[in-house]
Design a protein around this motif. Structure first.
Motif, PDB file in Angstrom:
ATOM      1  N   LYS A  80      -1.882  -6.923 -14.275  1.00 33.79           N
ATOM      2  CA  LYS A  80      -0.897  -7.877 -13.788  1.00 33.79           C
ATOM      3  C   LYS A  80       0.141  -8.104 -14.867  1.00 33.79           C
ATOM      4  CE  LYS A  80       0.775 -11.182 -11.122  1.00 33.79           C
ATOM      5  NZ  LYS A  80       1.276 -10.911  -9.769  1.00 33.79           N
TER       6      LYS A  80
ATOM      7  N   GLY B  85      -7.374 -15.392  -5.385  1.00 38.97           N
ATOM      8  CA  GLY B  85      -6.390 -14.937  -4.418  1.00 38.97           C
ATOM      9  C   GLY B  85      -5.089 -15.709  -4.503  1.00 38.97           C
TER      10      GLY B  85
ATOM     11  N   VAL C   8      -1.556 -12.200  -6.896  1.00 34.56           N
ATOM     12  CA  VAL C   8      -1.838 -10.858  -6.394  1.00 34.56           C
ATOM     13  C   VAL C   8      -1.762  -9.876  -7.557  1.00 34.56           C
ATOM     14  CG1 VAL C   8      -1.150  -9.078  -4.751  1.00 34.56           C
ATOM     15  CG2 VAL C   8      -0.801 -11.489  -4.203  1.00 34.56           C
TER      16      VAL C   8
ATOM     17  N   ASP D 280      -1.180  -6.441  -9.655  1.00 36.80           N
ATOM     18  CA  ASP D 280      -0.289  -5.293  -9.472  1.00 36.80           C
ATOM     19  C   ASP D 280      -1.098  -4.076  -9.056  1.00 36.80           C
ATOM     20  OD1 ASP D 280       1.782  -6.898 -10.218  1.00 36.80           O
ATOM     21  OD2 ASP D 280       1.758  -6.291 -12.314  1.00 36.80           O
ATOM     22  N   SER D 281      -2.276  -3.920  -9.651  1.00 40.00           N
ATOM     23  CA  SER D 281      -3.187  -2.860  -9.226  1.00 40.00           C
ATOM     24  C   SER D 281      -4.602  -3.277  -9.598  1.00 40.00           C
ATOM     25  CB  SER D 281      -2.821  -1.538  -9.890  1.00 40.00           C
ATOM     26  OG  SER D 281      -3.014  -1.627 -11.286  1.00 40.00           O
TER      27      SER D 281
ATOM     28  N   THR E  60      -8.875  -3.810  -8.133  1.00 40.26           N
ATOM     29  CA  THR E  60      -9.538  -4.416  -6.987  1.00 40.26           C
ATOM     30  C   THR E  60     -10.442  -5.560  -7.417  1.00 40.26           C
ATOM     31  OG1 THR E  60     -11.201  -2.687  -7.196  1.00 40.26           O
ATOM     32  CG2 THR E  60      -9.585  -2.415  -5.445  1.00 40.26           C
TER      33      THR E  60
ATOM     34  N   ASP F  69     -14.562  -5.215  -0.700  1.00 44.99           N
ATOM     35  CA  ASP F  69     -13.223  -5.329  -1.255  1.00 44.99           C
ATOM     36  C   ASP F  69     -12.533  -6.583  -0.707  1.00 44.99           C
ATOM     37  OD1 ASP F  69     -10.721  -5.074  -2.257  1.00 44.99           O
ATOM     38  OD2 ASP F  69     -10.513  -2.953  -1.757  1.00 44.99           O
TER      39      ASP F  69
ATOM     40  N   THR G  55      -9.598  -7.662  -2.295  1.00 44.33           N
ATOM     41  CA  THR G  55      -8.297  -7.679  -2.965  1.00 44.33           C
ATOM     42  C   THR G  55      -7.190  -8.164  -2.037  1.00 44.33           C
ATOM     43  OG1 THR G  55      -9.091  -5.715  -4.081  1.00 44.33           O
ATOM     44  CG2 THR G  55      -6.815  -6.356  -4.500  1.00 44.33           C
ATOM     45  N   ASP G  56      -7.212  -7.707  -0.779  1.00 45.45           N
ATOM     46  CA  ASP G  56      -6.139  -8.063   0.134  1.00 45.45           C
ATOM     47  C   ASP G  56      -6.498  -9.219   1.053  1.00 45.45           C
ATOM     48  OD1 ASP G  56      -4.506  -6.029  -0.888  1.00 45.45           O
ATOM     49  OD2 ASP G  56      -5.592  -4.551   0.306  1.00 45.45           O
ATOM     50  N   ALA G  57      -7.683  -9.778   0.838  1.00 46.64           N
ATOM     51  CA  ALA G  57      -8.089 -10.899   1.687  1.00 46.64           C
ATOM     52  C   ALA G  57      -7.243 -12.119   1.363  1.00 46.64           C
ATOM     53  CB  ALA G  57      -9.564 -11.215   1.479  1.00 46.64           C
ATOM     54  N   ASP G  58      -6.888 -12.877   2.406  1.00 50.69           N
ATOM     55  CA  ASP G  58      -6.118 -14.097   2.210  1.00 50.69           C
ATOM     56  C   ASP G  58      -6.981 -15.133   1.491  1.00 50.69           C
ATOM     57  OD1 ASP G  58      -3.504 -15.489   3.288  1.00 50.69           O
ATOM     58  OD2 ASP G  58      -5.130 -16.954   3.440  1.00 50.69           O
TER      59      ASP G  58
ATOM     60  N   ARG H   8     -11.386 -16.194   1.572  1.00 47.02           N
ATOM     61  CA  ARG H   8     -12.252 -15.815   0.458  1.00 47.02           C
ATOM     62  C   ARG H   8     -13.425 -16.756   0.259  1.00 47.02           C
ATOM     63  NH1 ARG H   8      -9.005 -12.638  -4.203  1.00 47.02           N
ATOM     64  NH2 ARG H   8      -7.480 -11.677  -2.831  1.00 47.02           N
TER      65      ARG H   8
END
Lengths: 348, 290
Positions: free
Chosen positions: A10, A50, A53, A55-56, A58, A65, A67-70, A74
């Protein structure tokens, strides 16, 4: 629920805040993220929650995974440094908030909400404050309410961002113990951020020391303290005296930097193998311990020695230690680091 | 507002840190004289002139059809533009205080534009855009839509003039409050709308009301911009300020001042409301920082 962090990166603008962070936190553990300000510990915590976010990389919860969960999905509890209580709601409504905002189908009925909030308020021992407003509470009380509010939604993971940072020393110590006991009862996986090594040592099962967006060391409190992996960890976890090239204690002619903690130096009247000549400067009593300041015989700065007060009084009489008196210091335990290229001055 | 604060908190300072007594007395006298001459006397004059020819003339001037139409139009224009500006203001303040995005500073500057532009120019801009010779003039005429010299034009001009009031009131407060409470609500599972309704809005409710009161006062009192777009059609597109001007120009002083007294009364009411709400805002700000 376990947390796994894999290669998190990040940056904010040009600043790299988290540099390839990987971390495994088994279910039920209480972990401290310890580091100076700007070390990336809060950002790591917020990425787990969360709220930030990556940058890369997980973040996995219980192997899945996330990582993309709202944030809302969570199921984490988050405690903020400055409590973030809702000022216009009563304490009761603050704790009930997480239950009231649930969709109708999964929202408990009013009686159930009342019962649960009452239980939580009893748990944090503040049930008599239910009808008050946050600004009527002390800092310590507010933080306990913030914790009750976070626990109301039955989170799988509890994240605390400098939870005791805004409190005074006495309340801090009380709350630390209280948090430890609470965790022992509930066993919810918990991560808390702190810059206070004492706090980390006292509360956590495990300490993750961070610096400049990297993990310097990861281990049990004793392990991190007794076997620091780097000069940074050694210095961050407590005071240390630096001896550059001059300390022949190892007898191997090592010219690197040696570190000795203040309580691991013995004061003697005469030179011994591996001892350092010093001149006594002053003694300061800090609680049960006395801190002695010696000027180095070679003129290269000061050395701190710490010992129990009774021991100091006996030593003073025995050696006749007054300002300007000669003495020698024998290290009991020396730490060296191979291939050290970090400038210790940059770490203060 | 500052006068109230000074009266409420009598200064208790030592001789060493204050001015000599005569300096203080002269300053206070000058300030009071100014207030009396430029604020109090005109206010008294409005009501005195309005009632000079008796209550009957006063009431007749107010219930006269053109005056009633002007009052109605003023209320309708305010009733449309104030709620809209309330929504715009909250949206703009929310965006600026709670989110980071490109052009944020530009947006902040644009919000202040109505304060820095002369209202007459603002009115002319709308005539230029929506008027018969304007950019959309022909299209509007073809579709039988009337904006200039009609209610929509008056509402648009009023919205433009009063836009900054709500937003300007909310932005500093929302920025000071930060986003921690919103984040806490989000982690607890609240949706965006729930966060707004249950956390953000209650936290700014008194500041919002304060902004709305100021916005409403200006919406009802606006002259310049509305004057340009209204066309001064008696009984149709005259608001109260325009009606007053017409009456005055026709030497109907008693009638002019009668309607003016209504506006002045509204201003006094606004002042009282403002003081009440201001206290609540201060109390809320104190509670938030404590």
């Amino acid at each position: 629920m376990s947390i796994e962090v894999r290669h998190l990166h990040k940056r904010f603008g040009e600043t790299v805040v988290c540099d390839d962070l990987s971390l495994d936190i088994p279910a039920g553990q209480l972990v401290a993220l310890l580091g100076p300000s700007g070390s990336g510990k809060t950002t790591l915590l917020r990425m787990i929650a969360g709220l930030e976010v990556p940058d890369s990389g997980t973040v996995l919860f219980h192997g899945e995974d996330a990582t993309d969960a709202d944030v809302r999905e969570r199921r984490v509890g988050f405690v903020f440094q400055h409590y973030a209580l809702f000022g216009h709601m009563t304490i009761f409504e603050n704790v009930a908030f997480g239950l009231r905002v649930r969709p109708k189908t999964v929202r408990p009925d009013e009686a159930e909400i009342r019962a649960r909030v009452a239980r939580l308020l009893a748990m944090v021992q503040l049930d008599y404050l239910a009808e008050r407003y946050p600004h009527q509470l002390s800092g310590g009380q507010r933080q306990r309410i913030a914790l009750a509010r976070a626990l109301a939604v039955e989170p799988k993971i509890l994240l605390l961002d400098e939870p005791f940072g805004a409190l005074d020393a006495r309340v801090r110590r009380e709350l630390r113990r209280w948090l430890r006991r609470l965790h022992d009862e509930m066993h919810v996986t918990s991560v808390f951020v702190t810059h206070d090594q004492e706090e980390a040592m006292e509360v956590a099962d495990r300490i993750v020391v961070m610096n400049h967006g990297r993990i310097e060391q990861d281990g049990a409190p004793d392990e991190v303290y007794d076997h620091p992996a780097s000069p940074f960890v050694l210095q961050f976890l407590g005071d240390a005296n630096l001896f550059r090239g001059t300390l022949a204690a190892g007898g191997d002619g090592d010219a690197g930097t040696a570190y000795v903690r203040p309580h691991e130096l013995q004061v003697t009247a005469h030179a011994e193998p591996g001892s350092v000549p010093v001149v006594f400067a002053q003694a300061l009593t800090v609680g049960p311990n006395t801190r002695l300041e010696f000027r180095r015989g070679d003129g290269d700065g000061y050395v701190d020695v710490e010992m129990p007060r009774a021991e100091w009084l006996a030593l003073r009489d025995r050696l006749g230690l007054v300002r300007g008196a000669q003495a020698h210091l024998v290290p009991r335990n020396v730490t060296r680091f191979a291939n050290e290229d970090v400038d210790p001055a940059a770490m203060i | 507002m500052s006068a109230v604060a000074i009266v409420a908190a009598p200064p208790r300072v030592s001789e060493a840190t204050t001015e000599p007594a005569w300096v203080r007395r002269v300053l206070i006298a000058v300030a009071l004289a100014f207030l009396a001459l430029f604020l109090f006397v005109p206010l008294v004059a409005v009501f005195a002139e309005a009632l000079k020819k008796g209550v009957a003339v006063y009431l007749a001037a107010i219930v006269e059809p053109d005056a009633l139409a002007a009052i109605r139009l003023t209320i309708v224009a305010a009733a449309i533009s104030v709620p809209l500006n309330c929504v715009f203001g909250v949206a703009a303040a929310w965006a600026i205080a709670k989110f980071d995005f490109r052009g944020k500073n530009l947006l902040l500057t644009l919000i202040d534009l109505p304060f820095s532009v002369s209202p007459v120019i603002a009115g002319l801009i709308f005539v230029l855009v929506f008027g018969l010779q304007g950019w959309f003039g022909e299209w509007l005429r073809d579709h039988d839509l009337k904006i200039i010299f009609a209610l929509p034009g008056i509402v648009i001009a009023t919205i433009f003039i009063t836009f900054p009031f709500v937003a300007r009131e909310l932005i500093p407060l929302m920025q000071a409050q930060g986003i921690e409470q919103e984040e806490a609500a989000r982690v607890l599972g609240a949706s965006g709308w729930q966060i707004f309704r249950r956390v953000t809005l209650p936290n700014v409710r008194w500041a919002l009301l304060y902004g709305v009161i100021l916005c409403n006062a200006r919406a009802m009192g606006e002259f310049g911009a509305v004057s340009v777009v209204s066309g001064h059609i008696r009984g149709q597109t005259n608001t109260m300020p325009l009606h007053i001007e017409i009456l005055y120009n026709e030497y109907q002083f008693a009638a002019a001042f009668a309607v003016a007294s209504l506006l002045a009364g509204l201003a006094l009411l606004t002042l009282v409301l403002k003081i009440v709400v201001e206290r609540r805002v201060a109390a809320q700000a104190g509670g938030a920082t404590r």
